[in-house]
Design an enzyme around this catalytic site. Sequence first.
Site, mmCIF file in Angstrom:
data_model
loop_
_atom_site.group_PDB
_atom_site.id
_atom_site.type_symbol
_atom_site.label_atom_id
_atom_site.label_comp_id
_atom_site.label_asym_id
_atom_site.label_seq_id
_atom_site.Cartn_x
_atom_site.Cartn_y
_atom_site.Cartn_z
ATOM 1 N N LEU A 273 58.936 -94.773 -21.152
ATOM 2 C CA LEU A 273 60.201 -95.001 -21.594
ATOM 3 C C LEU A 273 61.033 -94.121 -21.125
ATOM 4 O O LEU A 273 60.894 -92.969 -21.289
ATOM 5 C CB LEU A 273 60.023 -95.207 -23.018
ATOM 6 C CG LEU A 273 61.406 -95.602 -23.596
ATOM 7 C CD1 LEU A 273 61.409 -97.218 -23.510
ATOM 8 C CD2 LEU A 273 61.687 -95.447 -25.154
ATOM 9 N N HIS A 398 57.325 -103.030 -24.863
ATOM 10 C CA HIS A 398 57.614 -101.970 -25.766
ATOM 11 C C HIS A 398 57.546 -102.147 -27.074
ATOM 12 O O HIS A 398 56.953 -101.261 -27.827
ATOM 13 C CB HIS A 398 59.244 -101.641 -25.474
ATOM 14 C CG HIS A 398 59.959 -100.524 -26.184
ATOM 15 N ND1 HIS A 398 59.304 -99.443 -25.972
ATOM 16 C CD2 HIS A 398 60.734 -100.422 -27.149
ATOM 17 C CE1 HIS A 398 60.007 -98.451 -26.621
ATOM 18 N NE2 HIS A 398 60.951 -99.160 -27.478
#
Lengths: 646, 256
Positions: A273, A398
């Site tokens: 990320l 995610h």
Amino acid sequence: MTEMTDVTEHDKTVEVHDYDVVVIGAGGAGLRAAIEARAQGKRTAIISKSLFGKAHTVMAEGGCAAAMGNANPNDNWRVHFGDTMRGGKFLNNWRMAELHAKEAPQRVWEMETYGALFDRTKDGKISQRNFGGHTYPRLAHVGDRTGLELIRTLQQKIVSLQQEDFKATGDYEANIRVFHETTITDLFKADGAIAGCFGYFRSTGTFVRFNAPAIVLATGGVGKSYSVTSNSWEYTGDGHALALRAGATLINMEFLQFHPTGMVWPPSVKGILVTESVRGDGGVLRNSDGKRFMFDYIADVFKDLYATTEEEADRWYTDADNNRRPPELLPRDEVARAINSEVKAGRGTPHGGVYLDVSTRLKPEEILKRLPSMHHQFKELADVDITKEPMEVGPTCHYVMGGVEVDPDTGMSRVPGLFAAGECSGGMHGSNRLGGNSLSDLLVFGRRCGAGASEYVDGLAGRRPAVVETDAAAAVDRALLPFTTAAEGGENPFVVHLELQKTMHELVGIIRKADEMEMALKKLEDIATRTRTVAVQGDRKFNPNWHLALDLRNMLLVSMCVAKAALERQESRGGHTRDDFPVMDADWRHVLLVLSALGEDNVEMVRKEQIPMRPDLLDIFEMDELKKYFTGEELGGHRADQGERA
Amino acid sequence: MSYWAHFRVWRGDSDKGELVDYPAEVNEGEVVLDIIHRLQQTEAQDLAVRWNCKAGKCGSCSMEINGRPRLACMTRMNTFAEDEVVTVTPLRTFPVIRDLVTDVSFNYTKAREIPSFAPPEGVEPGEYRMQQVDVERSQEFRKCIECYLCQNTCHVVRDHEENKEAFAGPRYLMRIAELDMHPLDSADRQQAAQEEHGLGYCNITKCCTEVCPEHIKITDNALIPLKERVVDRKYDPVVWLGNKLFRRGEAANKNR
Ligand SMILES: Cc1cc2nc3c(=O)[nH]c(=O)nc-3n(C[C@H](O)[C@H](O)[C@H](O)COP(=O)(O)OP(=O)(O)OC[C@H]3O[C@@H](n4cnc5c(N)ncnc54)[C@H](O)[C@@H]3O)c2cc1C
Ligand code: SF4
Ligand code: SF4
Ligand code: FES
């Protein structure tokens, strides 16, 4: 060094413990639930697959959303509630969104009394930062390591409770004990209610059983079913699968959040990320032509809220009250789809992403101060200095919006005694979660589950369901199965896992089509067969291929849920985008797809109507906005239809 | 771009073990942890290793790489020559469980011995006010990802099992400093640091600071200031008396 072992040689001894409440998961949700259960006088166990303090929550970067109004006094729970519903495209469970918005500030302030040190405003309050979809600066944060602060604070709070117990009883673990590196593989019921759970200690491979009338699932997400993900090995959907097999239901499983900005290069870090704070703090997205392309992707429903020129967008950073927000801060699903389209149109970077640039917008000192771990991450892993050059980014799997269907107020599932909080529960975020709303979700609903579980235990008045011994024996055999098949020469579980990830990534990814999903479901059946016969090497001591063989079963069941629900929902909304049904359809907004187990390794799905939103909550929005999401007949209760209420 | 590296990995448990040689394919941009994962996918399915985030954030993947305590997920393969043997062994200070996984319970025991944050009396949640400059010192220490590399490196315990009982180690002495510098913590911690947690064992060699992947200045910013506070306290009668009086005053207030 490694030898095949015959299952008959295996030690089937099971260590047994008794608790009032067992919390499975030591992330933010699990730890907050445990603190609450202990506060209500319940003997509590916390179980986690990794070491205490390493759960996924540690990786959260940007912040924790709570309408404290420290940065902009206009903020309050109604605005936060509105943003959350809008972000989720109004498919959210409105009661959860309401409780979340109302209680988040209290939960954040409480963290300070446990010792948390958030960044401060000039007047000494908790500083709050901007994030996508949030009207005002709302995220309490510590640089870009907010999750670490949260988990460490909760971990240290638990230690402080243990110290209190030590003073009183001479035993640190009298009322709250952490069993880390312990994996739960089965839940037990008796007469329809929770009776306990079963698992193994990772370090020794020996078995353990917990007799407990209340279990809180706080196991996090499912991202490890995808090839490109920001999630760690722990995210195999265990809680989702355990809940299904125990008779609970999952909702919203078609909605997966692909975060717009994951690293794309080098290949070994693909998916890791890049926090949204980069954009919140001024970072902009450009394609290979150098164009700030997000201005071309402002959907109709957001037209009034986002800047249409670069000049206005730039002014917003210094004067947010008189300018509209830059479109880089649209909700994540919008930004992820835009990046996907740019790359597909041939305007991507050499490694198949787009550019995210903060170097031309902030001074190097500022970047180092606000985004230290991003700077470190790019420098160490990609040889990129983000104070001087742009980053290359692209979407990464995610967060799962879907999860266990629970009662909003208590967190209890359909199964008496089984609770769920945090990422493994469903409803709160609707079809798309806003950044920062997870950490606050963990605290709000972690606490509510701890309280709900305690109240449930009190209600039993000592009549605890007893684990059925044949169920316990079956759990042992199930856990040892991969060793049995080993003797028959099955596949390496790591190889089967890669195949599963590839299937989900390619066929049920960010943009979906009916024929591809049908193919995925077929492939999953095939992978299911291969999973049943994977063979593991070695013995039971800290053996990763045995662990994966057991986790695979959960990933498969969860992947099936995602694929089935995604095929069924014929519209595009939030974290679910259909190439063949590209628009949002109000007739789908009020429909939930509810999944339950069909046997041990299959699922079935039914449609369910959402409960209509309470009129006073409808009134928070203007009629014009609601009309974009709701069908006409759903809006009868709005103030505009009734003449303005007092 | 890719090449074959020579890996030598420690395999075994608490009873016995050996270094095992593996040829391993290496691609551009990869880190040591990637190679270990590749070994699991090929010839060492049961190779035990801890990891979570793969981005230097969780502190799980600590091990010794060519004798240096490091995070495997942050050790790039391009820091080694292509013909260099890469030797990977478990942390030396803690007992081995299996392969690269060690028993780190020492650290959890020490964590539990450090008295927790003592919230100020009478300040309600939501009323905490602190200035950024005042929280920054403790914030530096709270960057700690509990990788235990410093605990593993410090010579006080590295080859001295006998010191483990009396010495909390750099990470937990730093925790005391963190609480001592917390603007609103109301406990007195300095004397205990010296007498109960072994601050005196530390002779400020800075080895802990050198291995910290978070680049926390453990020695300079936590341990030395803590030692100075302890010393001031011991030898400066005014400070000592001041502290005592202050504490009595506080206690008196509480009784009212
Ligand atoms: C890189 C990254 C950055 C993020 N940044 C933000 C952010 O800035 N703001 C925000 O709000 N959200 C953010 N998120 C999302 C957020 O971090 C997660 O959704 C949240 O931390 C999940 O918390 P949890 O308590 O539900 O579960 P987790 O913290 O994931 O914990 C799950 C726990 O369950 C345990 N467990 C799982 N299965 C089993 C089993 N079978 N047996 C025993 N134990 C088990 C695990 O060991 C672990 O302890 C981010 C996520 C990622 C990946
Ligand atoms: S500075 Fe002190 S704590 Fe750090 S390694 Fe040296 S002796 Fe150990
Ligand atoms: S202080 Fe640094 S080296 Fe020590 S445990 Fe924390 S992060 Fe690791
Ligand atoms: S895997 Fe998290 S620090 Fe290496």
